[in-house]
Design a protein around this motif. Structure first.
Motif, PDB file in Angstrom:
ATOM      1  N   ARG A 195       0.839  -1.172   0.145  1.00  0.00           N
ATOM      2  CA  ARG A 195       0.028  -0.174   0.101  1.00  0.00           C
ATOM      3  C   ARG A 195       1.126   1.134   0.114  1.00  0.00           C
ATOM      4  O   ARG A 195       1.987   1.477   1.114  1.00  0.00           O
ATOM      5  CB  ARG A 195      -1.101   0.102   1.080  1.00  0.00           C
ATOM      6  N   TYR A 196       0.816   2.173  -1.135  1.00  0.00           N
ATOM      7  CA  TYR A 196       1.506   3.248  -1.188  1.00  0.00           C
ATOM      8  C   TYR A 196       0.584   4.470  -1.233  1.00  0.00           C
ATOM      9  O   TYR A 196      -0.354   4.830  -1.595  1.00  0.00           O
ATOM     10  CB  TYR A 196       2.356   3.412  -2.268  1.00  0.00           C
ATOM     11  N   LEU A 197       0.939   5.533  -0.200  1.00  0.00           N
ATOM     12  CA  LEU A 197       0.299   6.841  -0.332  1.00  0.00           C
ATOM     13  C   LEU A 197       1.262   7.847  -0.766  1.00  0.00           C
ATOM     14  O   LEU A 197       2.235   8.309  -0.198  1.00  0.00           O
ATOM     15  CB  LEU A 197       0.019   7.169   1.399  1.00  0.00           C
ATOM     16  N   GLY A 198       0.871   8.438  -1.798  1.00  0.00           N
ATOM     17  CA  GLY A 198       1.743   9.668  -2.508  1.00  0.00           C
ATOM     18  C   GLY A 198       1.157  11.071  -1.924  1.00  0.00           C
ATOM     19  O   GLY A 198       0.501  10.972  -0.799  1.00  0.00           O
ATOM     20  N   ARG A 199       1.046  11.824  -2.650  1.00  0.00           N
ATOM     21  CA  ARG A 199       0.467  13.269  -2.660  1.00  0.00           C
ATOM     22  C   ARG A 199      -0.485  13.705  -3.565  1.00  0.00           C
ATOM     23  O   ARG A 199      -0.725  12.899  -4.615  1.00  0.00           O
ATOM     24  CB  ARG A 199       1.915  14.250  -2.949  1.00  0.00           C
ATOM     25  N   THR A 203       2.881  14.580  -9.589  1.00  0.00           N
ATOM     26  CA  THR A 203       4.471  14.278 -10.077  1.00  0.00           C
ATOM     27  C   THR A 203       5.220  13.970  -8.662  1.00  0.00           C
ATOM     28  O   THR A 203       6.131  13.052  -8.898  1.00  0.00           O
ATOM     29  CB  THR A 203       4.778  15.774 -10.435  1.00  0.00           C
ATOM     30  N   ARG A 204       4.920  14.467  -7.551  1.00  0.00           N
ATOM     31  CA  ARG A 204       5.564  13.926  -6.358  1.00  0.00           C
ATOM     32  C   ARG A 204       5.202  12.399  -6.189  1.00  0.00           C
ATOM     33  O   ARG A 204       5.759  11.711  -5.512  1.00  0.00           O
ATOM     34  CB  ARG A 204       4.883  14.739  -5.375  1.00  0.00           C
ATOM     35  N   THR A 205       3.970  12.070  -6.299  1.00  0.00           N
ATOM     36  CA  THR A 205       3.401  10.686  -6.079  1.00  0.00           C
ATOM     37  C   THR A 205       4.407   9.891  -7.038  1.00  0.00           C
ATOM     38  O   THR A 205       4.813   8.617  -6.743  1.00  0.00           O
ATOM     39  CB  THR A 205       1.788  10.584  -6.478  1.00  0.00           C
ATOM     40  N   ILE A 230      -2.372   2.016  -4.880  1.00  0.00           N
ATOM     41  CA  ILE A 230      -1.684   3.246  -5.131  1.00  0.00           C
ATOM     42  C   ILE A 230      -2.920   4.271  -4.445  1.00  0.00           C
ATOM     43  O   ILE A 230      -4.333   4.189  -5.017  1.00  0.00           O
ATOM     44  CB  ILE A 230      -1.740   4.080  -6.430  1.00  0.00           C
ATOM     45  N   HIS A 231      -2.731   5.080  -3.435  1.00  0.00           N
ATOM     46  CA  HIS A 231      -3.233   5.922  -2.805  1.00  0.00           C
ATOM     47  C   HIS A 231      -2.806   7.303  -2.928  1.00  0.00           C
ATOM     48  O   HIS A 231      -1.566   7.825  -3.154  1.00  0.00           O
ATOM     49  CB  HIS A 231      -3.593   5.658  -1.082  1.00  0.00           C
ATOM     50  N   THR A 232      -3.941   8.536  -2.837  1.00  0.00           N
ATOM     51  CA  THR A 232      -3.295   9.834  -2.470  1.00  0.00           C
ATOM     52  C   THR A 232      -4.189  10.257  -1.592  1.00  0.00           C
ATOM     53  O   THR A 232      -5.242   9.687  -1.249  1.00  0.00           O
ATOM     54  CB  THR A 232      -3.417  10.492  -3.856  1.00  0.00           C
ATOM     55  N   LEU A 241      -3.647   6.773 -11.757  1.00  0.00           N
ATOM     56  CA  LEU A 241      -2.235   6.629 -11.302  1.00  0.00           C
ATOM     57  C   LEU A 241      -1.827   5.195 -11.110  1.00  0.00           C
ATOM     58  O   LEU A 241      -0.748   4.793 -11.422  1.00  0.00           O
ATOM     59  CB  LEU A 241      -2.047   7.399  -9.727  1.00  0.00           C
ATOM     60  N   ALA A 242      -2.638   4.376 -10.738  1.00  0.00           N
ATOM     61  CA  ALA A 242      -2.356   2.752 -10.580  1.00  0.00           C
ATOM     62  C   ALA A 242      -2.349   2.192 -12.151  1.00  0.00           C
ATOM     63  O   ALA A 242      -1.263   1.686 -12.150  1.00  0.00           O
ATOM     64  CB  ALA A 242      -3.676   2.361 -10.030  1.00  0.00           C
TER      65      ALA A 242
END
Length: 271
Positions: A195-199, A203-205, A230-232, A241-242
């Motif tokens: 599980r991944y948390l971006g912004r 771009t930063r994700t 993929i999470h934001t 994004l996924a």
């Protein structure tokens, strides 16, 4: 998570939203099962909207993990397992998310719980107590307990998210709720789950997930079958994004199957 208001499929009838989501992504986190065991008929509708190889990673109800803390849970566990039976092979893993208060001293309870689970399912555990990430002895204890049950350790990577202060309302809200734990990236089984948390800034994700692209490529080349979520903070662009993450991996592993072509949503009309 297939009915998010920001996603185009939200405009569809509830009985069609999962089918639309499944044309974008081939796995989903079953987070709603944490709050209540779904009706068996509801689960049957999920099965009807997805192919047999679609992956559900379903979270165990909180009465099992948080309220009773894995002890004396025979009745709610049986009810949950019966409810999800219509999904059949779509149940990729049952997700045991434990509270931040679940400490190394509680690992024996986890071991006893895993021992009583039916071997007809795979299991994956997410922990949030800092000691499992900073104390090597605690990490070894948990790893050994999971390995004995052929269970996976799910990392929730929030390092990119917490790398700098929040810049939106959604990020500020997530800042107070998401776990801030060190990065962990070692797989225990041939079916790792991440599980991944971006912004909210895509771009930063993308910058933050490059280590996971590299590792996913390695796992695939080793013959493993990873699942990446993929999470934001606002999740508005999460499906796109996924697919972008999948495209980056497939560019390096061409044998990886492509994702399906998204089902178009017809525009709403007055007549």
């Amino acid at each position: 998570m297939w009915s998010h208001r920001s996603w185009s499929g939200h405009r569809l009838p509830p009985t069609e939203r999962l089918r639309h989501y499944a044309s974008w992504c081939d796995a989903v986190e079953g987070n709603t099962t944490f709050y209540a065991t779904p009706a068996r008929d509801t689960v049957a509708s999920w099965a009807a909207q997805t192919d047999p190889d679609f992956r559900f990673v379903l979270k165990l109800p909180k009465v099992i993990t948080h309220e009773r803390r894995l002890t004396d849970v025979g009745e709610p566990l049986r009810a949950f397992l019966d409810a999800i039976e219509p999904l059949g092979p779509r149940v990729h893993a049952l997700w045991i998310q434990l509270p931040g208060s679940f400490a190394p001293a509680d690992v024996p309870a986890l071991g006893r719980f895993l021992e009583q689970l039916p071997r007809s399912h795979r299991y994956a555990v997410e922990v949030r107590h800092q000691a499992f990430f900073t104390d090597e002895r605690a990490a070894r204890l948990l790893g050994a307990t999971l390995a004995a049950a052929s269970a996976e350790w799910i990392p929730f990577d929030t390092t990119a998210f917490f790398a700098s202060p929040p810049t939106s309302d959604a990020e500020r809200d997530a800042w107070t709720k998401k776990p801030r734990v060190p990065l962990r990236s070692r797989a225990l089984t041939d079916r790792p789950i991440v599980r991944y948390l971006g912004r909210d800034d895509s771009t930063r994700t993308v910058e933050g997930w490059q280590r996971w692209v590299d590792l996913t490529v390695t796992w695939l080349r080793e013959g493993r079958s990873p699942t990446m979520f993929i999470h934001t903070p606002d999740n508005a662009d999460a499906p796109a994004l996924a697919r972008r993450f999948h495209d980056e991996v497939r560019a390096r592993v061409p044998a990886l199957d492509p994702l399906p072509e998204p089902i178009p949503v017809e525009p709403l009309t007055l007549f």
